[in-house]
Design a protein around this motif. Structure first.
Motif, PDB file in Angstrom:
ATOM      1  N   LYS A  20      55.597  33.333  72.786  1.00 44.41           N
ATOM      2  CA  LYS A  20      54.855  33.824  71.614  1.00 44.41           C
ATOM      3  C   LYS A  20      55.760  34.679  70.741  1.00 44.41           C
ATOM      4  O   LYS A  20      55.710  34.601  69.510  1.00 44.41           O
ATOM      5  N   LEU A  24      56.638  34.205  66.798  1.00 44.92           N
ATOM      6  CA  LEU A  24      56.485  35.271  65.801  1.00 44.92           C
ATOM      7  C   LEU A  24      57.815  35.592  65.118  1.00 44.92           C
ATOM      8  O   LEU A  24      57.860  35.814  63.899  1.00 44.92           O
ATOM      9  N   THR A  28      58.636  35.409  61.070  1.00 40.85           N
ATOM     10  CA  THR A  28      58.860  36.677  60.358  1.00 40.85           C
ATOM     11  C   THR A  28      60.334  37.034  60.209  1.00 40.85           C
ATOM     12  O   THR A  28      60.648  38.128  59.753  1.00 40.85           O
TER      13      THR A  28
END
Length: 139
Positions: A20, A24, A28
């Motif tokens: 995860k 992310l 980002t």
């Protein structure tokens, strides 16, 4: 976002947390810090010199740390790895995140310490309750 801290302990849940975090980080443009807290036994229990105990703990952690690094490399995610020695992983993780100014902690819901969690609560629960750094818990 900046810097994502991912505590790892070799458990399937910490791998899910890393997956995860990679997702992310990609979205980002963030970097990942892989953190393993090697639990030092109480001094009165240790029958070996401390440096020998640390070498043994590092050797045991090497494979899953290398696997985590390889996952980041394969996904083209910038990462660094830190192995620290401590006696209280939740506290050590919280202090590390604060000291190095991480923007987020991503952690698996359950690690290896089932018995400890039963009596003291989980690492992820501790972090959610105490740290000022945003925490994402992956189940």
């Amino acid at each position: 976002m900046g810097k994502i801290l991912v505590p790892i302990d070799g458990s399937p849940n910490s791998v899910r947390g890393l997956e995860k975090a990679i997702e992310l980080a990609r979205k980002t443009d963030s970097s990942i810090t892989l953190l393993h807290v090697a639990m030092l036994p109480p001094i009165h229990v240790v029958g070996h010199p401390l440096d020998k105990v640390k070498r043994s703990l590092a050797k045991k952690a090497h494979k899953f740390i290398k696997d985590a690094e390889d996952r980041c490399i394969n996904e083209n995610i910038q990462s660094t790895t830190k192995l620290i020695y401590g006696s209280d992983p939740p506290y050590d993780i919280e202090q590390f995140a604060r000291k190095y100014k991480h923007d987020m902690i991503v952690i698996g819901a359950k690690g290896k310490s089932t018995l400890k969690r039963l009596f003291l609560g989980s690492v992820s629960n501790y972090l959610v309750q105490t740290t000022k750094t945003p925490v994402t818990v992956i189940k």
